[in-house]
Design a protein around this motif. Structure first.
Motif, PDB file in Angstrom:
ATOM      1  N   ALA A 210       5.467 -13.263   4.859  1.00  0.00           N
ATOM      2  CA  ALA A 210       4.221 -12.486   4.842  1.00  0.00           C
ATOM      3  C   ALA A 210       4.116 -11.818   3.480  1.00  0.00           C
ATOM      4  O   ALA A 210       4.961 -12.012   2.605  1.00  0.00           O
ATOM      5  CB  ALA A 210       4.220 -11.440   5.951  1.00  0.00           C
ATOM      6  N   ALA A 211       3.067 -11.029   3.308  1.00  0.00           N
ATOM      7  CA  ALA A 211       2.884 -10.289   2.058  1.00  0.00           C
ATOM      8  C   ALA A 211       2.394  -8.882   2.372  1.00  0.00           C
ATOM      9  O   ALA A 211       1.503  -8.695   3.206  1.00  0.00           O
ATOM     10  CB  ALA A 211       1.900 -10.999   1.136  1.00  0.00           C
ATOM     11  N   LEU A 212       3.007  -7.896   1.712  1.00  0.00           N
ATOM     12  CA  LEU A 212       2.537  -6.521   1.795  1.00  0.00           C
ATOM     13  C   LEU A 212       1.528  -6.281   0.680  1.00  0.00           C
ATOM     14  O   LEU A 212       1.740  -6.685  -0.455  1.00  0.00           O
ATOM     15  CB  LEU A 212       3.702  -5.550   1.641  1.00  0.00           C
ATOM     16  N   LYS A 213       0.430  -5.627   1.022  1.00  0.00           N
ATOM     17  CA  LYS A 213      -0.618  -5.344   0.045  1.00  0.00           C
ATOM     18  C   LYS A 213      -0.431  -3.941  -0.523  1.00  0.00           C
ATOM     19  O   LYS A 213      -0.239  -2.975   0.219  1.00  0.00           O
ATOM     20  CB  LYS A 213      -2.006  -5.447   0.702  1.00  0.00           C
ATOM     21  N   SER A 214      -0.469  -3.839  -1.839  1.00  0.00           N
ATOM     22  CA  SER A 214      -0.371  -2.539  -2.481  1.00  0.00           C
ATOM     23  C   SER A 214      -1.223  -2.568  -3.742  1.00  0.00           C
ATOM     24  O   SER A 214      -1.831  -3.580  -4.078  1.00  0.00           O
ATOM     25  CB  SER A 214       1.089  -2.206  -2.816  1.00  0.00           C
ATOM     26  N   GLY A 215      -1.272  -1.436  -4.444  1.00  0.00           N
ATOM     27  CA  GLY A 215      -2.063  -1.384  -5.663  1.00  0.00           C
ATOM     28  C   GLY A 215      -2.249   0.034  -6.151  1.00  0.00           C
ATOM     29  O   GLY A 215      -1.683   0.981  -5.606  1.00  0.00           O
ATOM     30  N   VAL A 216      -3.030   0.172  -7.201  1.00  0.00           N
ATOM     31  CA  VAL A 216      -3.268   1.477  -7.802  1.00  0.00           C
ATOM     32  C   VAL A 216      -4.679   1.477  -8.383  1.00  0.00           C
ATOM     33  O   VAL A 216      -5.206   0.426  -8.773  1.00  0.00           O
ATOM     34  CB  VAL A 216      -2.217   1.771  -8.896  1.00  0.00           C
ATOM     35  N   TRP A 217      -5.299   2.635  -8.442  1.00  0.00           N
ATOM     36  CA  TRP A 217      -6.627   2.722  -9.046  1.00  0.00           C
ATOM     37  C   TRP A 217      -6.535   2.437 -10.538  1.00  0.00           C
ATOM     38  O   TRP A 217      -5.633   2.919 -11.225  1.00  0.00           O
ATOM     39  CB  TRP A 217      -7.246   4.104  -8.805  1.00  0.00           C
ATOM     40  N   ASN A 218      -7.458   1.675 -11.035  1.00  0.00           N
ATOM     41  CA  ASN A 218      -7.513   1.340 -12.459  1.00  0.00           C
ATOM     42  C   ASN A 218      -8.188   2.483 -13.211  1.00  0.00           C
ATOM     43  O   ASN A 218      -9.407   2.613 -13.213  1.00  0.00           O
ATOM     44  CB  ASN A 218      -8.272   0.024 -12.672  1.00  0.00           C
ATOM     45  N   THR A 219      -7.388   3.311 -13.857  1.00  0.00           N
ATOM     46  CA  THR A 219      -7.924   4.499 -14.544  1.00  0.00           C
ATOM     47  C   THR A 219      -8.558   4.153 -15.898  1.00  0.00           C
ATOM     48  O   THR A 219      -9.184   5.008 -16.515  1.00  0.00           O
ATOM     49  CB  THR A 219      -6.808   5.526 -14.769  1.00  0.00           C
TER      50      THR A 219
ATOM     51  N   GLU B  12     -15.640   1.721 -13.905  1.00  0.00           N
ATOM     52  CA  GLU B  12     -16.060   1.492 -12.532  1.00  0.00           C
ATOM     53  C   GLU B  12     -14.872   1.702 -11.595  1.00  0.00           C
ATOM     54  O   GLU B  12     -13.713   1.619 -12.007  1.00  0.00           O
ATOM     55  CB  GLU B  12     -16.609   0.070 -12.379  1.00  0.00           C
ATOM     56  N   ILE B  13     -15.188   2.001 -10.336  1.00  0.00           N
ATOM     57  CA  ILE B  13     -14.133   2.189  -9.348  1.00  0.00           C
ATOM     58  C   ILE B  13     -13.541   0.821  -9.005  1.00  0.00           C
ATOM     59  O   ILE B  13     -14.229  -0.049  -8.457  1.00  0.00           O
ATOM     60  CB  ILE B  13     -14.680   2.865  -8.077  1.00  0.00           C
ATOM     61  N   SER B  14     -12.273   0.640  -9.360  1.00  0.00           N
ATOM     62  CA  SER B  14     -11.618  -0.636  -9.077  1.00  0.00           C
ATOM     63  C   SER B  14     -10.123  -0.417  -8.904  1.00  0.00           C
ATOM     64  O   SER B  14      -9.570   0.589  -9.366  1.00  0.00           O
ATOM     65  CB  SER B  14     -11.878  -1.647 -10.205  1.00  0.00           C
ATOM     66  N   ARG B  15      -9.477  -1.345  -8.252  1.00  0.00           N
ATOM     67  CA  ARG B  15      -8.033  -1.246  -8.005  1.00  0.00           C
ATOM     68  C   ARG B  15      -7.314  -2.437  -8.623  1.00  0.00           C
ATOM     69  O   ARG B  15      -7.851  -3.542  -8.680  1.00  0.00           O
ATOM     70  CB  ARG B  15      -7.733  -1.201  -6.496  1.00  0.00           C
ATOM     71  N   ILE B  16      -6.098  -2.179  -9.079  1.00  0.00           N
ATOM     72  CA  ILE B  16      -5.188  -3.243  -9.493  1.00  0.00           C
ATOM     73  C   ILE B  16      -4.315  -3.552  -8.291  1.00  0.00           C
ATOM     74  O   ILE B  16      -3.522  -2.717  -7.856  1.00  0.00           O
ATOM     75  CB  ILE B  16      -4.323  -2.797 -10.685  1.00  0.00           C
ATOM     76  N   ASN B  17      -4.492  -4.709  -7.714  1.00  0.00           N
ATOM     77  CA  ASN B  17      -3.805  -5.064  -6.474  1.00  0.00           C
ATOM     78  C   ASN B  17      -2.535  -5.861  -6.751  1.00  0.00           C
ATOM     79  O   ASN B  17      -2.477  -6.669  -7.678  1.00  0.00           O
ATOM     80  CB  ASN B  17      -4.724  -5.869  -5.569  1.00  0.00           C
ATOM     81  N   ILE B  18      -1.523  -5.617  -5.927  1.00  0.00           N
ATOM     82  CA  ILE B  18      -0.264  -6.350  -6.021  1.00  0.00           C
ATOM     83  C   ILE B  18       0.123  -6.816  -4.620  1.00  0.00           C
ATOM     84  O   ILE B  18       0.091  -6.036  -3.664  1.00  0.00           O
ATOM     85  CB  ILE B  18       0.866  -5.476  -6.587  1.00  0.00           C
ATOM     86  N   ASP B  19       0.477  -8.096  -4.501  1.00  0.00           N
ATOM     87  CA  ASP B  19       1.019  -8.629  -3.259  1.00  0.00           C
ATOM     88  C   ASP B  19       2.540  -8.670  -3.374  1.00  0.00           C
ATOM     89  O   ASP B  19       3.087  -9.270  -4.305  1.00  0.00           O
ATOM     90  CB  ASP B  19       0.501 -10.044  -2.984  1.00  0.00           C
TER      91      ASP B  19
END
Length: 237
Positions: free
Chosen positions: A22-31, A35-42
């Motif tokens: 499986a994969a756990l989803k994580s990430g952080v807000w792109n400062t 625009e409001i966006s996230r950097i996602n990591i699997d």
């Protein structure tokens, strides 16, 4: 079955072939974005096809650790509320209690706020207590603190040359360590000839009772490795 340079080698047997579960989803807000966006990591959870150990198969970098450990809280973010009478710290104390006596050097690797050592200090006199962690949150005159990278314990070897450890403890830390075999080997090198190591990790067995723990204390983005009572690490020399 997956075998790729994108995946690390198994932390137990060094095999490089995985069954991705499986994969756990994580990430952080792109400062840096307007625009409001996230950097996602699997974070891919893999089961080693050689020894059946389960762990995250991603390569860990300092940038990834910064994403995973974004909080400055002393206690891990995943802990549910508990009283000291029902806590992993008291469980560790009870686990080692029969081996405790005055005059021992007891070291807690990944001590956090030093709760386990403080419990020991209340009940056992004249013990030498040492906390080892990234930051000093113990705030105790009775505990000597060593600031250390838990993933590079060899850097503090000189401290234990003349101060061998009688009892080493590590509560809910091993699952966060990049190389668990190296971690335990380093601790073993710091023990005296009859020294003992006590480890507590979340039990990820299929029938584990999660009634009294937070669900995220079992599967969490900060956990690199997953252990059961039948995990191959238990049988390592």
């Amino acid at each position: 079955m997956a075998s790729s340079s994108n995946y690390v080698k198994c932390g137990i047997c060094q095999n490089s072939q995985w069954n991705i579960l499986a994969a756990l989803k994580s990430g952080v807000w792109n400062t840096e974005s307007i625009e409001i966006s996230r950097i996602n990591i699997d974070f891919n959870i893999g089961k080693c096809i050689n020894c059946n150990h389960v762990q995250i198969t991603n390569h860990y970098t300092n940038d990834i650790f910064k994403i995973l450990y974004f909080s400055n809280n002393i206690e891990p973010d995943m802990w549910c509320d508990f009283t000291l009478e029902c806590s992993p710290y008291l469980q560790m104390y009870e686990f080692i209690n029969e081996h405790l006596r005055e005059g021992l050097h007891i070291a807690d690797f990944g001590a956090g706020s030093g709760t386990t050592l403080k419990l020991i200090n209340e009940k056992v006199n004249s013990s030498v207590l040492t906390s080892i962690d990234f930051h000093n949150h113990t705030q105790s005159e009775s505990i000597t603190h060593i600031t250390a990278d838990l993933n590079n314990l060899c850097e503090i070897s000189s401290f234990f040359t003349s101060n061998p450890i009688n009892i080493a403890i590590s509560t809910h830390v091993l699952e966060h360590i990049v190389n668990p075999i190296e971690y335990l080997s380093n601790i073993a090198n710091y023990l005296d000839d009859e020294g003992l190591i006590f480890i507590e990790v979340p039990n990820c067995s299929p029938k584990i009772n999660v009634k009294n723990i937070a669900a995220t204390n079992i599967v969490h983005g900060q956990h690199i490795h997953y252990y059961t009572l039948k995990d191959p690490l238990i049988n390592q020399p």
